[in-house]
Design an enzyme around this catalytic site. Structure first.
Site, mmCIF file in Angstrom:
data_model
loop_
_atom_site.group_PDB
_atom_site.id
_atom_site.type_symbol
_atom_site.label_atom_id
_atom_site.label_comp_id
_atom_site.label_asym_id
_atom_site.label_seq_id
_atom_site.Cartn_x
_atom_site.Cartn_y
_atom_site.Cartn_z
ATOM 1 N N GLY A 1 19.370 33.869 37.654
ATOM 2 C CA GLY A 1 20.365 33.404 38.526
ATOM 3 C C GLY A 1 20.461 34.613 39.319
ATOM 4 O O GLY A 1 20.164 34.673 40.562
ATOM 5 N N TYR B 1 36.657 40.881 36.440
ATOM 6 C CA TYR B 1 35.931 41.850 35.542
ATOM 7 C C TYR B 1 36.238 43.213 36.433
ATOM 8 O O TYR B 1 35.404 44.252 35.718
ATOM 9 C CB TYR B 1 34.410 41.709 35.798
ATOM 10 C CG TYR B 1 33.882 40.336 35.574
ATOM 11 C CD1 TYR B 1 34.108 39.556 34.363
ATOM 12 C CD2 TYR B 1 32.960 39.787 36.525
ATOM 13 C CE1 TYR B 1 33.710 38.212 34.227
ATOM 14 C CE2 TYR B 1 32.498 38.693 36.360
ATOM 15 C CZ TYR B 1 32.624 37.846 35.414
ATOM 16 O OH TYR B 1 31.870 36.739 35.214
ATOM 17 N N CYS C 1 48.760 35.420 45.916
ATOM 18 C CA CYS C 1 49.912 35.814 45.025
ATOM 19 C C CYS C 1 49.507 36.350 43.664
ATOM 20 O O CYS C 1 50.159 35.988 42.513
ATOM 21 C CB CYS C 1 51.307 34.883 44.939
ATOM 22 S SG CYS C 1 51.536 34.371 46.651
#
Ligand code: PLP
Length: 420
Positions: free
Chosen positions: A274, A314, A341
């Site tokens: 992908g 990540y 936020c």
């Protein structure tokens, strides 16, 4: 050091923003097609090669149609992804259905489409038989467990929820054979965003060795071996891309050492990548809305982690180019932020960039996989448009931006008025 090039200029993007306001993702059709051709050329040396594009990376049917034209199938993992493949004209055994914790209705739809069904667990043989009925061709996902080291994105195979153990593979194929299934596939998927060629070759070898042993013990031939996806991309300018030729050569050698050496019927080789197919060819374009100087310098954009959450979740690196300032020195250090936020809504932390002014346009690189796809609506953030930069330089909108009507579409305000 390799540099990260852009397929457009600042002027081109300014022109596009007159019709399509920022933020948006833009995908480079020419580069996507060239890369697809390159993959097919390199793997042309292995038997019956086919790539099934992992739809979850960039679930847009226009992109899927382009990839179909280049000879790819689709790797789907859910009912909506199966429906997208169908809409893009990808049906039958051009679909690989690799899902886990699968609901019965997805098996039914996959079977109806004639997709190759890849089972994640030995107990799913029974679920598939009772829901959709067993197809002629069945594939199992192999989890090599302690035989294979993991990588940081997908984790250790031994700790991973996916697939059959080695022993279950033997039992599973034995059972399929007894039930009259005639055609068999074997699959694994043990890494993601891996840049080391040897990793793929070693995985192929483990898979081929298992297939040879199963073939001989159970008395079946494999029609295909699917090596999964996981080829990484150079997010950082100093990283190098994986050579398709080197992976293909390594896979071919492992193939010759196993199937060919044992005189077995040669299975076809499949991939379901992908990220490497579309990742590098997408850019999130966003405008700097505010500059803020407190304990650190902040460049606040009109995008947010709802458009690209890899940096936020990540800490992933995504390269950023300030459009029109490509050749200026990197003299200023910024946190490039979104408007959510959440303090982890940052595209970059302490990034050296040219001096930024309000209104500058930024290109955030490598948003072509798990960018739009991982989008969400938290904090009332709306998903952006997706644009396609065509080979002739024109631009086509392949998904419009969400509106507040889309966001509220699942609420019934009439019901609210009478609600006490
Ligand atoms: C995510 C996934 C892929 C594609 O992985 P990439 O790292 O994007 O190449 C392929 N197969 C399965 C089963 C997946 O879950």
């Amino acid at each position: 050091m390799a540099s990260k090039k852009l397929p457009f200029t600042k002027q081109k993007i300014e022109e596009i923003t007159k019709t399509y306001p920022t933020p948006f993702h833009i995908y480079d059709e020419k580069a996507i097609r060239e890369n697809a051709k390159e993959l097919i050329r390199a793997f042309g040396i292995v038997t019956g090669f086919k790539e099934f594009f992992a739809v979850k990376a960039l679930p847009n049917p226009f992109i899927m149609k382009i990839l179909k034209e280049e000879g790819f199938g689709a790797d789907c993992s859910s009912l909506p992804e199966l429906l997208l493949a169908e809409k893009a004209g990808i049906v039958g055994e051009d679909i690989m259905f690799s899902s886990n914790d699968t609901p019965a209705e997805e098996f039914i739809k996959a079977k109806e489409l004639g997709a190759i069904i890849n089972l994640d667990d030995i107990t799913h043989i029974d679920v598939l038989e009772k829901s959709a009925g067993l197809p002629d061709l069945v594939c199992f996902r192999y989890n090599p467990g302690p035989l294979k080291e993991g990588n940081s994105i997908i984790g250790k195979p031994e700790e991973s929820k996916y697939g059959f153990t080695r022993e279950q593979l033997f039992q599973g194929y034995e059972l399929l054979k007894k039930k009259g299934v005639k055609r068999f596939g074997l699959h694994t998927m043990v890494a993601s965003n891996e840049l080391n060629t040897d990793y793929f070759v070693e995985t192929a070898r483990i898979l081929f060795e298992a297939a040879v042993e199963i073939s001989m013990k159970v008395g079946i031939d494999f029609e295909f071996i699917n090596l999964g996806g996981g080829i990484g991309i150079p997010y950082r300018p100093e990283q190098e891309r994986v050579s398709y030729d080197r992976v293909a050569e390594g896979v071919l050698k492992a193939y010759n050492d196993t199937f060919v050496k044992n005189g077995l019927k040669p299975p076809k080789i499949y991939l379901e990548c992908g990220r490497v197919i579309t990742g590098p060819y997408g850019y999130l374009i966003t405008q700097v809305r505010h500059l803020k100087s407190i304990y650190k310098e902040y460049a606040g954009t009109d995008a947010s982690m709802a458009n690209l959450m890899r940096p936020g979740i990540y800490g992933a690196y995504h390269h950023i180019t300030v459009l029109g300032k490509e050749d200026q020195p990197l003299t200023h250090k910024y946190d490039v932020t979104g408007s959510l936020c959440e303090n982890n809504d940052k595209f970059a932390i302490d990034r050296l960039l040219p001096k930024i002014e309000r209104g500058d346009l930024l290109a955030i690189h490598d948003s072509g996989a798990h960018g739009y796809a991982m989008g969400f609506n938290y904090n009332g953030k709306l998903r952006s448009a997706e644009l396609l930069l065509r080979e002739d330089g024109s631009v086509k909108q392949i998904r419009r931006a969400e509106t507040t009507d889309d966001y509220f579409a699942t609420l019934d305000f009439k019901d609210l008025r009478s609600f006490k």
